[in-house]
Each structure stands twice: as C-alpha cells, then as structure tokens.
Design a protein around this motif. Structure first.
Motif, PDB file in Angstrom:
ATOM      1  N   SER A 134      58.939  33.914  94.671  1.00  0.00           N
ATOM      2  CA  SER A 134      57.980  33.492  93.745  1.00  0.00           C
ATOM      3  C   SER A 134      57.920  34.577  92.631  1.00  0.00           C
ATOM      4  O   SER A 134      57.753  34.427  91.527  1.00  0.00           O
ATOM      5  CB  SER A 134      56.617  33.615  94.370  1.00  0.00           C
ATOM      6  OG  SER A 134      56.582  32.553  95.264  1.00  0.00           O
ATOM      7  N   GLU A 135      57.988  35.962  92.913  1.00  0.00           N
ATOM      8  CA  GLU A 135      57.932  36.980  91.862  1.00  0.00           C
ATOM      9  C   GLU A 135      59.184  36.877  90.956  1.00  0.00           C
ATOM     10  O   GLU A 135      59.136  37.093  89.802  1.00  0.00           O
ATOM     11  CB  GLU A 135      57.852  38.096  92.714  1.00  0.00           C
ATOM     12  CG  GLU A 135      57.782  39.443  91.836  1.00  0.00           C
ATOM     13  CD  GLU A 135      58.144  40.965  92.504  1.00  0.00           C
ATOM     14  OE1 GLU A 135      57.551  41.820  91.990  1.00  0.00           O
ATOM     15  OE2 GLU A 135      58.790  40.949  93.716  1.00  0.00           O
ATOM     16  N   THR A 136      60.177  36.548  91.583  1.00  0.00           N
ATOM     17  CA  THR A 136      61.534  36.567  90.812  1.00  0.00           C
ATOM     18  C   THR A 136      61.461  35.171  89.773  1.00  0.00           C
ATOM     19  O   THR A 136      61.717  35.357  88.568  1.00  0.00           O
ATOM     20  CB  THR A 136      62.828  36.425  91.564  1.00  0.00           C
ATOM     21  OG1 THR A 136      62.715  37.440  92.424  1.00  0.00           O
ATOM     22  CG2 THR A 136      63.811  36.472  90.670  1.00  0.00           C
ATOM     23  N   ILE A 137      60.972  34.268  90.255  1.00  0.00           N
ATOM     24  CA  ILE A 137      60.964  33.059  89.276  1.00  0.00           C
ATOM     25  C   ILE A 137      59.903  33.109  88.447  1.00  0.00           C
ATOM     26  O   ILE A 137      60.140  32.841  87.066  1.00  0.00           O
ATOM     27  CB  ILE A 137      60.594  31.728  90.342  1.00  0.00           C
ATOM     28  CG1 ILE A 137      61.688  31.207  90.984  1.00  0.00           C
ATOM     29  CG2 ILE A 137      59.976  30.776  89.378  1.00  0.00           C
ATOM     30  CD1 ILE A 137      61.473  30.310  92.515  1.00  0.00           C
ATOM     31  N   ASP A 138      58.587  33.764  88.805  1.00  0.00           N
ATOM     32  CA  ASP A 138      57.565  33.969  87.632  1.00  0.00           C
ATOM     33  C   ASP A 138      58.092  35.024  86.659  1.00  0.00           C
ATOM     34  O   ASP A 138      58.010  34.844  85.304  1.00  0.00           O
ATOM     35  CB  ASP A 138      56.404  34.676  88.353  1.00  0.00           C
ATOM     36  CG  ASP A 138      55.578  33.725  88.963  1.00  0.00           C
ATOM     37  OD1 ASP A 138      55.701  32.567  88.996  1.00  0.00           O
ATOM     38  OD2 ASP A 138      55.113  34.137  90.066  1.00  0.00           O
ATOM     39  N   LEU A 139      58.995  35.873  87.115  1.00  0.00           N
ATOM     40  CA  LEU A 139      59.451  36.855  85.910  1.00  0.00           C
ATOM     41  C   LEU A 139      60.456  36.194  84.824  1.00  0.00           C
ATOM     42  O   LEU A 139      60.414  36.393  83.953  1.00  0.00           O
ATOM     43  CB  LEU A 139      60.291  37.854  86.700  1.00  0.00           C
ATOM     44  CG  LEU A 139      60.819  39.232  86.043  1.00  0.00           C
ATOM     45  CD1 LEU A 139      59.606  40.053  85.513  1.00  0.00           C
ATOM     46  CD2 LEU A 139      61.773  39.898  87.061  1.00  0.00           C
ATOM     47  N   TYR A 140      61.286  35.454  85.570  1.00  0.00           N
ATOM     48  CA  TYR A 140      62.339  34.638  84.513  1.00  0.00           C
ATOM     49  C   TYR A 140      61.655  33.465  83.860  1.00  0.00           C
ATOM     50  O   TYR A 140      61.891  33.176  82.649  1.00  0.00           O
ATOM     51  CB  TYR A 140      63.191  34.191  85.489  1.00  0.00           C
ATOM     52  CG  TYR A 140      64.518  35.110  86.031  1.00  0.00           C
ATOM     53  CD1 TYR A 140      65.455  35.563  84.943  1.00  0.00           C
ATOM     54  CD2 TYR A 140      64.337  35.999  87.197  1.00  0.00           C
ATOM     55  CE1 TYR A 140      66.436  36.625  85.382  1.00  0.00           C
ATOM     56  CE2 TYR A 140      65.194  36.881  87.413  1.00  0.00           C
ATOM     57  CZ  TYR A 140      66.239  37.315  86.567  1.00  0.00           C
ATOM     58  OH  TYR A 140      67.106  38.349  86.801  1.00  0.00           O
ATOM     59  N   LYS A 141      60.735  32.909  84.323  1.00  0.00           N
ATOM     60  CA  LYS A 141      59.792  31.844  83.908  1.00  0.00           C
ATOM     61  C   LYS A 141      59.412  32.380  82.290  1.00  0.00           C
ATOM     62  O   LYS A 141      59.255  31.941  81.517  1.00  0.00           O
ATOM     63  CB  LYS A 141      59.001  31.117  84.560  1.00  0.00           C
ATOM     64  CG  LYS A 141      59.364  30.031  85.406  1.00  0.00           C
ATOM     65  CD  LYS A 141      58.451  29.124  86.017  1.00  0.00           C
ATOM     66  CE  LYS A 141      58.650  27.894  86.552  1.00  0.00           C
ATOM     67  NZ  LYS A 141      57.678  26.976  87.252  1.00  0.00           N
ATOM     68  N   ASN A 142      58.498  33.621  82.697  1.00  0.00           N
ATOM     69  CA  ASN A 142      57.858  34.454  81.490  1.00  0.00           C
ATOM     70  C   ASN A 142      58.825  34.841  80.505  1.00  0.00           C
ATOM     71  O   ASN A 142      58.304  34.915  79.549  1.00  0.00           O
ATOM     72  CB  ASN A 142      57.030  35.590  82.275  1.00  0.00           C
ATOM     73  CG  ASN A 142      56.007  35.118  82.808  1.00  0.00           C
ATOM     74  OD1 ASN A 142      55.171  33.835  82.795  1.00  0.00           O
ATOM     75  ND2 ASN A 142      55.353  35.676  83.914  1.00  0.00           N
ATOM     76  N   ALA A 143      60.106  35.033  80.792  1.00  0.00           N
ATOM     77  CA  ALA A 143      61.142  35.461  79.863  1.00  0.00           C
ATOM     78  C   ALA A 143      61.715  34.207  79.219  1.00  0.00           C
ATOM     79  O   ALA A 143      62.913  34.252  78.473  1.00  0.00           O
ATOM     80  CB  ALA A 143      62.227  36.288  80.461  1.00  0.00           C
ATOM     81  N   ASN A 144      61.388  32.996  79.595  1.00  0.00           N
ATOM     82  CA  ASN A 144      62.233  31.760  79.231  1.00  0.00           C
ATOM     83  C   ASN A 144      63.527  31.514  79.613  1.00  0.00           C
ATOM     84  O   ASN A 144      64.534  31.161  78.635  1.00  0.00           O
ATOM     85  CB  ASN A 144      61.831  31.655  77.642  1.00  0.00           C
ATOM     86  CG  ASN A 144      60.551  31.416  77.294  1.00  0.00           C
ATOM     87  OD1 ASN A 144      59.675  30.877  77.782  1.00  0.00           O
ATOM     88  ND2 ASN A 144      59.992  32.096  76.219  1.00  0.00           N
TER      89      ASN A 144
END
Length: 209
Positions: free
Chosen positions: A61-71
């Motif tokens: 979840s943390e990793t996905i959120d990080l990459y989502k926020n970076a588009n």
C-alpha cells in the motif's frame, strides 16, 4: 523507457527480466528484491513503469501510494490465483494486473497499452471484475457514437458474465455473430480482449449492472 521490477531472486524473475528486455530492447530494466526496499523508496521517481510481485515482502500500500502520487504506471504481478489479497489489491485500481502465464507478445501489448493511458487485466484474473462492479458508481454514462445499440447490448451481457452461447441465446443471434460483435467492440474501444473491454466499461461508468 525505464522499467523497475520488484521481485525476489528466482528463475522466474530471470525469465521475466529477459522477457522485458526482449520486448523493450531500448529500455533500462532495473531489478529489486525485498532487501532493496529502502532503495526503491528513495528512487521512486526515476522510472516510467514499476512491476511489483505481490508476494514480495514489502509494504504494498505504501509503495503503490508513493508511485501513484508520482504519476507512475503501476503493475501488480502474481503467480497465484488463490491469493486472498487479490480482491483488496484490485480495489487499489492500479494500471495493470499481470499473471505468470503471460507470453512475450502479450507482455508487450499490455505494457504498451498501459503506457498509452489504458488499463490491463490478464484474462485469468477476470474474476476480479466482480469487485470492480461493486466499487463502481451506481449510474451509467454511455459515450455517444462509440458503439451501436446492439454492441452495447452485447457488452452489457459480457459484463454480466454471459459466455458467447448464452449471449447468442439472449439476443437470438448465432455464436459466430457474437464473436464478431465482441471483436468489433474490443477494436472500437481500443482494448485487447473481452476482459479489458469489461474493465474499461466499468471504470468509465459506461454500464452499471
């Protein structure tokens, strides 16, 4: 293009890396394992696509959120259809859900589609679409001029889980004609197969069922 793969060492990882390099020879493919997790977090903005094996021991979840926020384009990869976490991971609605049985050609088509702003779900993971129906909005918003009335009828039945024979019986057309309609629908909405036709229709609230 830069592709990151988070997957622990194995012969399967070697094969996947080689397949990615063959499919995208001009790309930079970097590989990480669970022990490299902090490095992944520090370098999250240095790639275009990240493929994450859901069995890797990291905070997904943390990793996905990080990459989502970076588009960034995010793909989850699994080798097990019975993984109980798949439904919850599908709710995260990342760009792609890959399965171990993908061939090189399919891998190329899927990643290329994702880079072009589309979504991809491997047909073996089509059971996850039931969850997509549940979490989508309760109203439909069909676009004008994309499909004919008959094609919308076929697509709605595909979403309901009807096979070609059942669709034919419901609409009083032959199975061959159903196949033609499904092929036309996929081409018109620019997806590779019926699974992703369903996914696109649901994600865009074209049909609610």
């Amino acid at each position: 293009m830069k592709i990151d793969l988070i997957k622990n060492p194995s012969l399967l990882r070697v094969g996947l890396v080689n397949a990615l390099k063959d499919c995208f020879p001009n790309s930079d493919v970097r590989v990480y394992s669970s022990s490299d997790y902090q490095l992944v977090l520090n370098e999250y903005d240095l790639q275009d696509v990240i493929i994450i094996d859901i069995d890797t021991d990291i905070n997904l979840s943390e990793t996905i959120d990080l990459y989502k926020n970076a588009n960034k384009k995010i793909i989850l990869w699994t080798a097990r259809l019975d993984d109980t976490s798949l439904i919850d991971l599908f709710k995260l609605q990342v760009d792609g859900y890959f399965y171990v049985e993908m061939e090189k050609k399919e891998l190329t088509v899927a990643i290329t589609s994702i880079l072009n702003g589309k979504y991809y779900v491997h047909p073996s993971l089509s059971f996850l679409l039931e969850e997509c129906v549940r979490i989508n909005h309760k109203t439909s918003d069909k676009p004008v001029g994309i499909l004919s009335e008959r094609e919308w009828e076929v697509l709605e039945l595909v979403i309901r889980g009807y096979d070609n024979e059942e669709i034919g019986q419901s609409l009083f057309i032959s199975v061959k004609t159903v196949r033609v309609y499904v092929c036309k629908i996929s081409k018109k909405i620019e997806v590779p197969d019926r699974t992703n036709a369903v996914l696109k229709a649901l994600r865009n609230n074209w049909i609610y069922t």
